[in-house]
Write a protein that holds these residues in place. Structure first.
Motif, short mmCIF file in Angstrom:
data_model
loop_
_atom_site.label_atom_id
_atom_site.label_comp_id
_atom_site.label_asym_id
_atom_site.label_seq_id
_atom_site.Cartn_x
_atom_site.Cartn_y
_atom_site.Cartn_z
N PRO A 84 2.90 12.94 -17.66
CA PRO A 84 2.86 14.36 -17.29
C PRO A 84 1.89 14.65 -16.13
N SER A 85 0.86 13.84 -16.01
CA SER A 85 -0.11 14.06 -14.94
C SER A 85 -0.80 12.74 -14.58
N LEU A 86 -1.47 12.75 -13.46
CA LEU A 86 -2.23 11.57 -13.03
C LEU A 86 -3.35 11.28 -14.03
N ALA A 87 -4.01 12.32 -14.51
CA ALA A 87 -5.09 12.14 -15.47
C ALA A 87 -4.58 11.47 -16.74
N ASP A 88 -3.38 11.87 -17.18
CA ASP A 88 -2.79 11.27 -18.38
C ASP A 88 -2.48 9.79 -18.15
N ALA A 89 -1.93 9.47 -16.98
CA ALA A 89 -1.60 8.09 -16.65
C ALA A 89 -2.87 7.24 -16.58
N GLN A 90 -3.92 7.80 -15.98
CA GLN A 90 -5.17 7.06 -15.87
C GLN A 90 -5.85 6.90 -17.23
N ALA A 91 -5.70 7.91 -18.10
CA ALA A 91 -6.28 7.82 -19.45
C ALA A 91 -5.62 6.71 -20.25
N LYS A 92 -4.35 6.44 -19.96
CA LYS A 92 -3.62 5.38 -20.66
C LYS A 92 -3.69 4.06 -19.89
N SER A 93 -4.57 4.01 -18.87
CA SER A 93 -4.79 2.81 -18.05
C SER A 93 -3.50 2.30 -17.41
N ALA A 94 -2.62 3.22 -17.06
CA ALA A 94 -1.38 2.85 -16.40
C ALA A 94 -1.65 2.51 -14.94
N PRO A 95 -0.96 1.51 -14.40
CA PRO A 95 -1.13 1.22 -12.97
C PRO A 95 -0.42 2.30 -12.14
N VAL A 96 -1.19 2.95 -11.28
CA VAL A 96 -0.62 4.03 -10.46
C VAL A 96 -1.09 3.90 -9.02
N LEU A 97 -0.25 4.38 -8.11
CA LEU A 97 -0.64 4.55 -6.72
C LEU A 97 -0.93 6.04 -6.55
N ALA A 98 -2.21 6.39 -6.45
CA ALA A 98 -2.61 7.79 -6.34
C ALA A 98 -2.66 8.17 -4.87
N TYR A 99 -1.48 8.24 -4.25
CA TYR A 99 -1.42 8.51 -2.81
C TYR A 99 -1.85 9.93 -2.47
N GLY A 100 -1.81 10.84 -3.41
CA GLY A 100 -2.28 12.20 -3.17
C GLY A 100 -3.78 12.23 -2.91
N ASN A 101 -4.52 11.42 -3.65
CA ASN A 101 -5.96 11.32 -3.39
C ASN A 101 -6.22 10.75 -2.01
N PHE A 102 -5.38 9.81 -1.60
CA PHE A 102 -5.52 9.23 -0.27
C PHE A 102 -5.28 10.29 0.81
N ILE A 103 -4.26 11.11 0.62
CA ILE A 103 -3.98 12.20 1.57
C ILE A 103 -5.17 13.16 1.62
N GLN A 104 -5.70 13.49 0.45
CA GLN A 104 -6.84 14.39 0.38
C GLN A 104 -8.06 13.78 1.10
N ASN A 105 -8.27 12.48 0.96
CA ASN A 105 -9.39 11.82 1.63
C ASN A 105 -9.19 11.78 3.15
N ILE A 106 -7.94 11.64 3.59
CA ILE A 106 -7.66 11.68 5.03
C ILE A 106 -7.99 13.07 5.58
N ILE A 107 -7.58 14.10 4.87
CA ILE A 107 -7.89 15.47 5.29
C ILE A 107 -9.40 15.67 5.34
N GLN A 108 -10.08 15.17 4.33
CA GLN A 108 -11.54 15.27 4.27
C GLN A 108 -12.18 14.56 5.46
N PHE A 109 -11.69 13.39 5.81
CA PHE A 109 -12.22 12.63 6.94
C PHE A 109 -12.02 13.39 8.25
N ILE A 110 -10.83 13.95 8.44
CA ILE A 110 -10.54 14.68 9.68
C ILE A 110 -11.45 15.89 9.81
N ILE A 111 -11.66 16.61 8.72
CA ILE A 111 -12.54 17.77 8.75
C ILE A 111 -13.97 17.34 9.04
N LEU A 112 -14.43 16.28 8.38
CA LEU A 112 -15.78 15.78 8.60
C LEU A 112 -15.97 15.33 10.05
N ALA A 113 -15.00 14.61 10.59
CA ALA A 113 -15.09 14.16 11.99
C ALA A 113 -15.12 15.36 12.93
#
Length: 153
Positions: A68-97
């Protein structure tokens, strides 16, 4: 061993190392502010502009199970590609730069340009030799010099 410790002490007490340490500490605090700016302000606005997509919840489950959610998948130790966090970090980097760019540009405007030192020599218009600025006769060719300031020639 004593020589090594003395060299390390000399290195550690140089102004550059201390300045760099202060920069890292301030940078860490600044990173927290930028992270909050991205997470709390830009991401919701970006999500609204893209149809309420929450970037931090974008992921792909590698085990094929729908969670149902990324948090649920991570709580069950499921292997996931959290590409949304990656997008968020790219946005954060661009703003910081961008903010660092604006900061450095602002600092450059605050620095007063150094005044150019007055010229001490000029060029003889006849022999092209350098001569003192106050000279009225060229020491190299003996020519009488005009009263025009040739320092900029």
């Amino acid at each position: 061993m004593k020589k090594f410790l003395d060299e390390f002490k000399e290195f550690a007490l140089k102004g550059n190392v201390i300045d760099m340490a202060v920069g890292v500490i301030v940078g860490g605090a600044f990173s927290t502010i930028v992270s909050s700016l991205v997470t709390d302000i830009f991401t919701p606005v970006l999500g609204l502009a893209t149809g309420n997509i929450n970037f931090s919840e974008l992921y792909v489950s590698l085990d094929g199970i729908d969670y149902p959610s990324l948090a649920d998948a991570q709580a069950k130790s499921a292997p996931v590609l959290a590409y949304g966090n990656f997008i968020q970090n790219i946005i954060q980097f661009i703003i910081l730069a961008f903010i660092i760019f604006l900061f450095v540009k602002g600092l450059a405007k605050l620095k007063k340009p150094k005044e150019a030192a007055p010229a001490e020599t000029k060029v003889c218009p006849y022999c092209c030799s350098e001569i003192p600025i106050k000279a009225s006769k060229c020491a190299h060719c003996g020519s009488e010099l005009p009263d025009v300031d040739m320092a900029k020639a």
